[in-house]
Design an enzyme around this catalytic site. Structure first.
Site, PDB file in Angstrom:
ATOM      1  N   ASP A 295       0.849  -1.197   0.000  1.00 51.60           N
ATOM      2  CA  ASP A 295       0.000   0.000   0.000  1.00 51.60           C
ATOM      3  C   ASP A 295       0.883   1.245   0.000  1.00 51.60           C
ATOM      4  O   ASP A 295       1.430   1.627   1.027  1.00 51.60           O
ATOM      5  CB  ASP A 295      -0.909  -0.025   1.231  1.00 51.60           C
ATOM      6  CG  ASP A 295      -1.783   1.224   1.335  1.00 51.60           C
ATOM      7  OD1 ASP A 295      -1.776   2.043   0.386  1.00 51.60           O
ATOM      8  OD2 ASP A 295      -2.463   1.381   2.361  1.00 51.60           O
TER       9      ASP A 295
ATOM     10  N   GLU B 221      31.809   7.268   3.732  1.00 45.11           N
ATOM     11  CA  GLU B 221      32.454   7.152   5.044  1.00 45.11           C
ATOM     12  C   GLU B 221      31.446   7.538   6.134  1.00 45.11           C
ATOM     13  O   GLU B 221      31.525   8.613   6.729  1.00 45.11           O
ATOM     14  CB  GLU B 221      33.688   8.063   5.109  1.00 45.11           C
ATOM     15  CG  GLU B 221      34.753   7.743   4.064  1.00 45.11           C
ATOM     16  CD  GLU B 221      35.907   8.734   4.066  1.00 45.11           C
ATOM     17  OE1 GLU B 221      35.941   9.626   4.959  1.00 45.11           O
ATOM     18  OE2 GLU B 221      36.770   8.638   3.177  1.00 45.11           O
TER      19      GLU B 221
ATOM     20  N   GLU C 184      29.561   7.909   9.641  1.00 47.27           N
ATOM     21  CA  GLU C 184      29.882   7.928  11.065  1.00 47.27           C
ATOM     22  C   GLU C 184      28.593   7.753  11.870  1.00 47.27           C
ATOM     23  O   GLU C 184      27.511   8.102  11.393  1.00 47.27           O
ATOM     24  CB  GLU C 184      30.563   9.242  11.441  1.00 47.27           C
ATOM     25  CG  GLU C 184      31.902   9.444  10.746  1.00 47.27           C
ATOM     26  CD  GLU C 184      32.465  10.848  10.910  1.00 47.27           C
ATOM     27  OE1 GLU C 184      33.652  11.054  10.604  1.00 47.27           O
ATOM     28  OE2 GLU C 184      31.710  11.750  11.327  1.00 47.27           O
TER      29      GLU C 184
ATOM     30  N   GLU D 159      35.998   7.492  16.296  1.00 48.72           N
ATOM     31  CA  GLU D 159      36.117   8.830  15.711  1.00 48.72           C
ATOM     32  C   GLU D 159      36.476   9.857  16.790  1.00 48.72           C
ATOM     33  O   GLU D 159      36.771   9.525  17.931  1.00 48.72           O
ATOM     34  CB  GLU D 159      34.815   9.212  14.994  1.00 48.72           C
ATOM     35  CG  GLU D 159      34.899   9.082  13.478  1.00 48.72           C
ATOM     36  CD  GLU D 159      35.880  10.066  12.854  1.00 48.72           C
ATOM     37  OE1 GLU D 159      36.196  11.086  13.486  1.00 48.72           O
ATOM     38  OE2 GLU D 159      36.349   9.794  11.732  1.00 48.72           O
TER      39      GLU D 159
ATOM     40  N   GLU E  82      33.416   5.092  13.123  1.00 50.23           N
ATOM     41  CA  GLU E  82      33.363   5.106  11.666  1.00 50.23           C
ATOM     42  C   GLU E  82      33.807   3.754  11.143  1.00 50.23           C
ATOM     43  O   GLU E  82      34.786   3.175  11.620  1.00 50.23           O
ATOM     44  CB  GLU E  82      34.273   6.201  11.090  1.00 50.23           C
ATOM     45  CG  GLU E  82      34.266   6.261   9.569  1.00 50.23           C
ATOM     46  CD  GLU E  82      35.143   7.371   9.002  1.00 50.23           C
ATOM     47  OE1 GLU E  82      35.842   7.131   8.010  1.00 50.23           O
ATOM     48  OE2 GLU E  82      35.127   8.487   9.568  1.00 50.23           O
TER      49      GLU E  82
ATOM     50  N   HIS F 258      31.290  11.523   4.491  1.00 46.19           N
ATOM     51  CA  HIS F 258      32.059  12.004   3.357  1.00 46.19           C
ATOM     52  C   HIS F 258      31.793  11.093   2.157  1.00 46.19           C
ATOM     53  O   HIS F 258      31.738   9.865   2.293  1.00 46.19           O
ATOM     54  CB  HIS F 258      33.550  12.015   3.666  1.00 46.19           C
ATOM     55  CG  HIS F 258      33.919  12.935   4.795  1.00 46.19           C
ATOM     56  ND1 HIS F 258      35.201  13.063   5.268  1.00 46.19           N
ATOM     57  CD2 HIS F 258      33.173  13.782   5.538  1.00 46.19           C
ATOM     58  CE1 HIS F 258      35.227  13.940   6.253  1.00 46.19           C
ATOM     59  NE2 HIS F 258      33.995  14.383   6.439  1.00 46.19           N
TER      60      HIS F 258
ATOM     61  N   ARG G 274      41.954  20.068   4.570  1.00 42.59           N
ATOM     62  CA  ARG G 274      40.689  19.481   4.998  1.00 42.59           C
ATOM     63  C   ARG G 274      39.650  20.507   5.451  1.00 42.59           C
ATOM     64  O   ARG G 274      38.584  20.128   5.931  1.00 42.59           O
ATOM     65  CB  ARG G 274      40.945  18.470   6.125  1.00 42.59           C
ATOM     66  CG  ARG G 274      41.676  17.226   5.659  1.00 42.59           C
ATOM     67  CD  ARG G 274      41.972  16.262   6.806  1.00 42.59           C
ATOM     68  NE  ARG G 274      42.718  15.101   6.338  1.00 42.59           N
ATOM     69  CZ  ARG G 274      42.163  13.958   5.932  1.00 42.59           C
ATOM     70  NH1 ARG G 274      40.862  13.831   5.958  1.00 42.59           N
ATOM     71  NH2 ARG G 274      42.907  12.955   5.519  1.00 42.59           N
TER      72      ARG G 274
ATOM     73  N   GLU H 174      36.252  14.321  -2.977  1.00 42.58           N
ATOM     74  CA  GLU H 174      35.608  14.007  -1.701  1.00 42.58           C
ATOM     75  C   GLU H 174      34.774  15.199  -1.243  1.00 42.58           C
ATOM     76  O   GLU H 174      35.315  16.259  -0.930  1.00 42.58           O
ATOM     77  CB  GLU H 174      36.660  13.671  -0.641  1.00 42.58           C
ATOM     78  CG  GLU H 174      36.050  13.348   0.720  1.00 42.58           C
ATOM     79  CD  GLU H 174      37.093  13.201   1.825  1.00 42.58           C
ATOM     80  OE1 GLU H 174      37.072  12.183   2.520  1.00 42.58           O
ATOM     81  OE2 GLU H 174      37.937  14.114   1.972  1.00 42.58           O
TER      82      GLU H 174
ATOM     83  N   ARG I 193      32.618  16.728   1.656  1.00 50.28           N
ATOM     84  CA  ARG I 193      32.716  16.469   3.082  1.00 50.28           C
ATOM     85  C   ARG I 193      31.500  16.941   3.889  1.00 50.28           C
ATOM     86  O   ARG I 193      31.448  16.731   5.096  1.00 50.28           O
ATOM     87  CB  ARG I 193      33.997  17.118   3.628  1.00 50.28           C
ATOM     88  CG  ARG I 193      35.250  16.649   2.897  1.00 50.28           C
ATOM     89  CD  ARG I 193      36.527  17.320   3.375  1.00 50.28           C
ATOM     90  NE  ARG I 193      36.796  16.980   4.760  1.00 50.28           N
ATOM     91  CZ  ARG I 193      36.670  17.825   5.774  1.00 50.28           C
ATOM     92  NH1 ARG I 193      36.282  19.077   5.559  1.00 50.28           N
ATOM     93  NH2 ARG I 193      36.942  17.429   6.998  1.00 50.28           N
TER      94      ARG I 193
END
Length: 448
Positions: A54, A133, A135, A190, A197, A246, A320, A337, A339
């Site tokens: 449904d 990745e 977490e 982490e 992670e 990420h 980063r 990547e 983030r």
């Protein structure tokens, strides 16, 4: 080798499978399932795409007068869960949603990602790979089995037991994932207390998104077995880092080559022109697709300075602090990547909009701005403005307004998903905006 219906029939008998979970995701990314007994009659119904449910009872699907929906299982997603009871084993299949007329349902997030992949193939690429990745936090349960915000360890980044008391839980999660065919590449504590992670090997994007959904199910199931509660909420506790997911992305051509790699890159980063254009598309649409990859009120409690989460729209190599970075690996491992994605996002919708944003960059030759290799967190507002760096949306409300202004991202979702997503999230924001929080009581009640 592809899994066949004969393989499934054989495993049902050999592994004493007594129940089948037919799994799919709603628009908000919540995994749903229809569980049926694995009798010969029911199994044949599933394998012939005749299992029904449904659709009117599912968030954002259809009205009650259009409720009959069909589950078309993807046989390659067949898995027998490494847990069961004295009544036998439970197996699962991830399904696509079809209408009673035999057409793909426009509100099916998995089917929508397939639509984006057809666009990718049309312009000359064979596959889009994703390495996620995700977490998560592990919290204790109270005496009634309800989750608390009390962590069961005081660990930090890469800490070992006995500081990391959830080590056994995480190890069993990895063992179960491995039994289910996942290739786990890393598992560690982490930054925040109670935060973990587990990274698994990249795959083509459809399989990777399926894996994310199965991963969440496994993590929550094994955590419960150990008397813990696993949550993928972006920011469950004030004052510590939140959870991200990420996304490492790469395009491959029909020769099986990584379309993002060019050893002769004149800029010296060994990136292809396609990679720069894809990056340009990701950058151009970043503000506008944030509502999809950070889809809740809580998501924006993570996207604040001071906790390593990206806040500013910029890109770099190994730095980063920007939104997007280019990890050091080259050749087949060349990737971008992103983030800012958090694990509350519907992976199928998130990757559909990211893919279409990147393809828009390639098709319209959108130039990426210059990389920013300095620590953006240490820059003043004036310095960021001079460099052309803008902030991500600070609230779900602002992100929703931006989403409605981007035709490329709206098209990446399709009208049905876009309309229902906006409606659900407007209700969520209105509920939050009118709620009187404990913070307001603490700060205003005595003063005024």
């Amino acid at each position: 080798m592809p899994i066949t219906a004969a393989d499934i029939r054989r495993e049902v008998k050999e592994k004493n499978v007594t129940f089948l979970r037919l799994m799919f995701s709603d628009i908000l990314g919540v995994m749903k399932n229809v569980e049926i007994p694995a009798t010969e009659e029911q199994l044949e119904k599933v394998l012939s795409n005749k299992a029904m449910f449904d659709g009117s009872s599912i968030e954002g699907f259809v009205r009650i007068n259009e409720s009959d929906m069909y589950l078309y299982p993807d046989l390659d997603t067949w898995t027998v869960f490494p847990w069961g009871d004295e009544n036998g084993a439970v197996a699962g299949l991830i399904c696509d949603i079809y209408t009673a007329e035999g057409e793909p349902f426009a509100g099916d997030p998995r089917g929508n990602l397939k639509r984006a992949l057809r666009h990718m193939e049309k312009i000359g690429y064979k596959s889009f790979n994703l390495g996620p990745e995700p977490e998560f936090f592990l919290f204790k349960l109270d005496e009634n089995g309800n989750p608390t915000l009390e962590v069961n360890d005081k660990g930090g980044y890469f800490d070992l037991a006995p500081t990391d008391l959830a080590d056994n839980t995480r190890r069993e999660i990895v063992n179960v994932l491995t039994q289910m065919g996942f290739e786990v590449e890393a598992s560690h504590h982490e930054v925040a207390v109670g935060q973990h992670e587990i990274d698994f090997k990249y795959a083509d994007v459809l399989k990777a998104c399926d894996n994310i959904q199965i991963f969440k199910l496994v993590v929550k199931t094994i955590a419960r077995k150990h008397g813990l509660y696993a949550t993928f909420m972006a920011k469950p506790k004030y004052g510590i880092a939140g959870s991200g997911m990420h996304c490492n992305m790469s395009l491959f051509n029909d020769k099986g080559e990584n379309a993002f790699f060019d050893e002769k890159d004149p800029r010296g980063m060994q990136l292809s022109q396609d990679a720069y254009y894809f990056l340009g598309g990701l950058m151009k649409h970043a503000y506008n697709y944030t509502a999809i990859i950070n889809p809740t009120v809580n998501s924006y409690k993570r996207l604040v300075p001071g906790y390593e989460a990206p806040v500013y729209i910029a890109w770099a190599g190994r730095n980063r602090s920007p939104l997007i970075r280019v990890p050091a690996s080259r050749g087949m491992g060349t990737r971008l990547e992103l983030r800012s994605v958090d694990p509350m996002a519907n992976p199928y919708l998130a990757l559909a909009v990211l893919l279409e944003a990147g393809l828009d960059g390639i098709e319209n030759k959108i130039q990426a701005p210059a990389p920013v290799e300095t620590n953006i967190y240490a820059m003043s507002a004036e310095e960021r403005k001079a460099t052309g760096i803008i902030d991500l949306p600070s609230t779900l409300h602002n992100a929703l307004k931006a989403l409605q202004e981007d035709e490329v991202i709206k098209e990446a979702l399709g009208n049905h998903i876009f309309t229902n997503f906006i409606e659900a999230k407007r209700i969520e924001w209105a509920s939050y905006a009118t709620f009187v929080s404990q913070w307001e009581i603490d700060n205003y009640l005595d003063v005024y």
